[in-house]
Design an enzyme around this catalytic site. Structure first.
Site, PDB file in Angstrom:
ATOM      1  N   ASP A   4      -7.115   3.098  -3.337  1.00 37.86           N
ATOM      2  CA  ASP A   4      -7.759   3.079  -2.094  1.00 37.86           C
ATOM      3  C   ASP A   4      -7.929   4.655  -1.687  1.00 37.86           C
ATOM      4  O   ASP A   4      -7.062   5.383  -1.663  1.00 37.86           O
ATOM      5  CB  ASP A   4      -6.847   2.564  -0.694  1.00 37.86           C
ATOM      6  CG  ASP A   4      -7.854   2.426   0.385  1.00 37.86           C
ATOM      7  OD1 ASP A   4      -8.910   3.009   0.653  1.00 37.86           O
ATOM      8  OD2 ASP A   4      -7.016   2.172   1.329  1.00 37.86           O
ATOM      9  N   LYS A  61      -1.076  -1.274  -4.223  1.00 40.88           N
ATOM     10  CA  LYS A  61      -2.374  -0.324  -3.941  1.00 40.88           C
ATOM     11  C   LYS A  61      -1.862   1.181  -3.870  1.00 40.88           C
ATOM     12  O   LYS A  61      -1.022   1.389  -3.512  1.00 40.88           O
ATOM     13  CB  LYS A  61      -2.874  -0.879  -2.876  1.00 40.88           C
ATOM     14  CG  LYS A  61      -3.725  -0.011  -1.838  1.00 40.88           C
ATOM     15  CD  LYS A  61      -4.474  -0.590  -0.869  1.00 40.88           C
ATOM     16  CE  LYS A  61      -4.657   0.258   0.492  1.00 40.88           C
ATOM     17  NZ  LYS A  61      -5.396  -0.687   1.533  1.00 40.88           N
ATOM     18  N   GLY A  74      -3.952  -3.755   6.294  1.00 39.52           N
ATOM     19  CA  GLY A  74      -3.077  -3.328   7.362  1.00 39.52           C
ATOM     20  C   GLY A  74      -3.332  -2.054   8.011  1.00 39.52           C
ATOM     21  O   GLY A  74      -3.944  -1.434   7.283  1.00 39.52           O
ATOM     22  N   SER A  95       0.925  -1.011  -0.230  1.00 45.10           N
ATOM     23  CA  SER A  95      -0.066  -0.108   0.043  1.00 45.10           C
ATOM     24  C   SER A  95       0.823   1.246   0.178  1.00 45.10           C
ATOM     25  O   SER A  95       1.696   1.399   0.817  1.00 45.10           O
ATOM     26  CB  SER A  95      -0.896   0.079   1.203  1.00 45.10           C
ATOM     27  OG  SER A  95      -1.612   1.180   1.356  1.00 45.10           O
ATOM     28  N   GLU A 136     -11.004   0.711  -3.578  1.00 43.05           N
ATOM     29  CA  GLU A 136     -11.279   0.406  -2.048  1.00 43.05           C
ATOM     30  C   GLU A 136     -12.022   1.623  -1.568  1.00 43.05           C
ATOM     31  O   GLU A 136     -11.457   2.610  -1.581  1.00 43.05           O
ATOM     32  CB  GLU A 136      -9.891   0.032  -1.383  1.00 43.05           C
ATOM     33  CG  GLU A 136     -10.196  -0.296   0.267  1.00 43.05           C
ATOM     34  CD  GLU A 136      -8.697  -0.785   0.921  1.00 43.05           C
ATOM     35  OE1 GLU A 136      -7.682  -1.040   0.157  1.00 43.05           O
ATOM     36  OE2 GLU A 136      -8.833  -0.750   1.890  1.00 43.05           O
ATOM     37  N   LYS A 185      -2.851   4.939  -2.818  1.00 41.43           N
ATOM     38  CA  LYS A 185      -3.950   5.813  -2.186  1.00 41.43           C
ATOM     39  C   LYS A 185      -4.151   7.016  -3.074  1.00 41.43           C
ATOM     40  O   LYS A 185      -3.227   7.411  -3.719  1.00 41.43           O
ATOM     41  CB  LYS A 185      -3.199   6.597  -0.816  1.00 41.43           C
ATOM     42  CG  LYS A 185      -2.904   5.249   0.166  1.00 41.43           C
ATOM     43  CD  LYS A 185      -4.265   4.822   0.958  1.00 41.43           C
ATOM     44  CE  LYS A 185      -3.850   3.836   2.002  1.00 41.43           C
ATOM     45  NZ  LYS A 185      -5.121   3.447   2.737  1.00 41.43           N
ATOM     46  N   LYS A 237      -9.607  -6.367   8.239  1.00 38.27           N
ATOM     47  CA  LYS A 237      -8.726  -6.009   9.524  1.00 38.27           C
ATOM     48  C   LYS A 237      -9.192  -6.327  10.710  1.00 38.27           C
ATOM     49  O   LYS A 237     -10.376  -5.915  11.024  1.00 38.27           O
ATOM     50  CB  LYS A 237      -8.475  -4.430   9.550  1.00 38.27           C
ATOM     51  CG  LYS A 237      -8.005  -3.707   8.331  1.00 38.27           C
ATOM     52  CD  LYS A 237      -7.936  -2.338   8.106  1.00 38.27           C
ATOM     53  CE  LYS A 237      -7.327  -2.097   6.941  1.00 38.27           C
ATOM     54  NZ  LYS A 237      -7.167  -0.196   6.929  1.00 38.27           N
ATOM     55  N   ASP A 257     -13.783  -1.356   3.098  1.00 40.35           N
ATOM     56  CA  ASP A 257     -13.088  -1.302   4.419  1.00 40.35           C
ATOM     57  C   ASP A 257     -13.625  -0.814   5.534  1.00 40.35           C
ATOM     58  O   ASP A 257     -14.180  -1.406   6.160  1.00 40.35           O
ATOM     59  CB  ASP A 257     -11.430  -0.791   3.882  1.00 40.35           C
ATOM     60  CG  ASP A 257     -10.418  -0.466   4.993  1.00 40.35           C
ATOM     61  OD1 ASP A 257     -10.672  -1.075   6.297  1.00 40.35           O
ATOM     62  OD2 ASP A 257      -9.381   0.046   4.683  1.00 40.35           O
TER      63      ASP A 257
HETATM   64  O1  OSB Z   1      -7.092   2.142   4.463  1.00 36.02           O
HETATM   65  O2  OSB Z   1      -6.295   0.535   4.389  1.00 36.02           O
HETATM   66  C1  OSB Z   1      -5.998   1.502   4.879  1.00 36.02           C
HETATM   67  C2  OSB Z   1      -3.081   2.390   6.573  1.00 36.02           C
HETATM   68  C3  OSB Z   1      -3.465   3.328   7.743  1.00 36.02           C
HETATM   69  C4  OSB Z   1      -4.924   3.410   7.713  1.00 36.02           C
HETATM   70  C5  OSB Z   1      -5.672   3.079   6.727  1.00 36.02           C
HETATM   71  C6  OSB Z   1      -5.251   2.106   5.772  1.00 36.02           C
HETATM   72  C7  OSB Z   1      -3.679   1.782   5.651  1.00 36.02           C
HETATM   73  C8  OSB Z   1      -2.936   1.292   4.814  1.00 36.02           C
HETATM   74  C9  OSB Z   1      -1.613   0.537   5.124  1.00 36.02           C
HETATM   75  O3  OSB Z   1      -3.359   1.182   3.725  1.00 36.02           O
HETATM   76  C10 OSB Z   1      -1.427  -0.896   4.853  1.00 36.02           C
HETATM   77  C11 OSB Z   1      -0.095  -1.272   5.654  1.00 36.02           C
HETATM   78  O4  OSB Z   1      -0.214  -1.553   6.817  1.00 36.02           O
HETATM   79  O5  OSB Z   1       0.645  -1.522   4.778  1.00 36.02           O
HETATM   80 MG    MG Z   2      -8.344   0.834   3.349  1.00 39.58          MG
END
Ligand code: OSB
Ligand code: MG
Length: 380
Positions: free
Chosen positions: A192, A164, A294, A138, A217, A166, A266, A242
């Site tokens: 995401d 992934k 995560g 991510s 996402e 953001k 999660k 999510d």
């Molecule tokens: O939306 O998945 C998410 C990290 C912090 C808060 C929200 C998200 C995330 C990640 C990180 O996408 C994923 C990781 O731990 O590598």
């Molecule tokens: Mg997410």
């Protein structure tokens, strides 16, 4: 049967190797709550609370979780005898609304105790079937499409199975376009949005629909199920929820309304392993694939995610990167590593979470501590 005798809660500060930016904010130093749970026979288990410093991912924060754990959750869970840790979720669910991440940290630590008592791995006790789990990365929001492309070049070399990205308004289409132009149609790519859009953005999503993304996402509000169904009807690309899924009932609603085709599970977000497994099972019975998300966890939270991701219906790569992606030095031994094909091995032959917790290092990093003795049995 299991009965908890005491809980030590610590807050540690662990600097990230690089800042991580989502649509609603940025993190560069992870504040992490760690729970050390001991049962009446002296068996110890570990859990991690995945709330962020600010309530910008969900309504919880490290400080609200500290309050919820010390005032309500730990006093409720220490003392009573449970047939197994599956009883903790319903007990807490009956008396506490929200605070899923705080509740999960205690529940998950208790699963570690339970697995150690049985001398089996956490993966085994949860019903895992995989010996290795697929890993994606991510990537936080970058300043320009060129920066993002450079980052992805490095990550694909490391072996990650999917990328992934953001996104947020102004940092979406040109970024996805640049990545597709550079890496072609075969790169497993998803985005995401962390709630950054509304149904007014349907034209934008229809543009994104042309880029063969694996999924989009959480495009819409963090509690929304209904509008996501409207959006999904207009798109070929699967929506993955999510934030909107915090309990099994919402997964059922998503499935019956058609609000998405994939779920990011999660364990922290949904109140722990029992709830995560319930969501996994309901999704599987409807042929909805899931993957493990995560929250920038330390090696302890990561161990819980790896164990959960070993369940059968976790058929897509998770956000479970190796320790070095986040930390100069992790707090467990061995650190989490990924092979060149993007797999992390599940420690199926070791008891509990399967890694050694470096308690001395944790002590050095601790900024505040709570011990259950002072509050024990208050509410029981
Ligand atoms: O939306 O998945 C998410 C990290 C912090 C808060 C929200 C998200 C995330 C990640 C990180 O996408 C994923 C990781 O731990 O590598
Ligand atoms: Mg997410």
């Amino acid at each position: 049967m299991i009965r908890l005798k005491e809980v030590t809660l610590r807050e540690i500060h662990l600097p990230l190797v690089e800042p991580f930016t989502i649509s609603s904010g940025s993190e560069n130093m992870r504040r992490i709550l760690l729970l050390e749970v001991e049962d009446v026979d002296g068996v110890v288990g570990w859990g991690e609370c995945v709330a962020m410093a600010m309530p910008n991912y969900n309504p919880e924060s490290i400080d609200t979780a500290w309050l919820a754990l010390t005032e309500w959750i730990i006093p409720m869970a220490v003392g009573p005898t449970f047939p197994d840790p599956g009883y903790i979720y319903p007990l807490l669910q009956k008396r506490i609304r929200g605070h899923e991440m705080a509740r999960a940290s205690l529940e998950m630590a208790t699963w570690d105790v339970w697995a150690r008592r049985k001398e089996v791995s956490l993966s085994t006790i949860l019903g895992g079937t995989r010996e290795k789990v697929g890993t994606g990365i991510s990537i936080g929001i970058q300043q320009s499409p060129a920066h993002l492309v450079e980052k992805i070049k490095g990550y694909t070399k490391e072996g990650y199975q999917r990328i992934k990205v953001k996104i947020k308004p102004g940092f979406d289409l040109p970024f996805v376009k640049a990545v597709r132009e550079e890496f072609g149609p075969d790169l497993s790519l998803m985005v995401d949005a962390n709630n950054a859009y509304t149904l007014d953005d349907i034209p934008l999503f229809q543009e994104l629909d042309r880029f063969s993304l694996m999924m989009i996402e959480q495009p819409l509000d963090c509690t929304d199920i209904v509008r996501h169904a409207t959006l999904q009807r207009k798109l070929k690309t699967p929506i993955c929820l999510d934030e909107s899924i915090t309990k099994v009932e919402q997964a059922e609603d998503m499935i019956s309304l058609g609000s998405g085709k994939i779920i990011n599970i999660k364990p922290g977000r949904v109140g722990g392993h029992a709830s995560a497994k319930a969501i996994h099972d309901v999704a599987m019975s409807h042929k909805i694939p899931v993957w493990c998300g995560g929250m920038l966890e330390s090696g302890i939270g990561r161990a819980h995610n790896v164990a959960l991701a070993s369940l059968e219906n976790f058929s897509l790569p998770g956000d479970i990167s190796p320790s070095t992606r986040y930390w100069e030095q992790d707090i467990v031994t061995p650190e989490w590593t990924m092979d060149e094909n993007g797999f992390i091995s599940v420690p199926v032959n070791k008891p509990g979470i399967g890694v050694e917790v470096n308690v001395d290092r944790i002590e050095d990093l601790t900024v505040r501590r709570f011990h259950s003795d002072s509050k024990q049995l208050k509410l029981v």
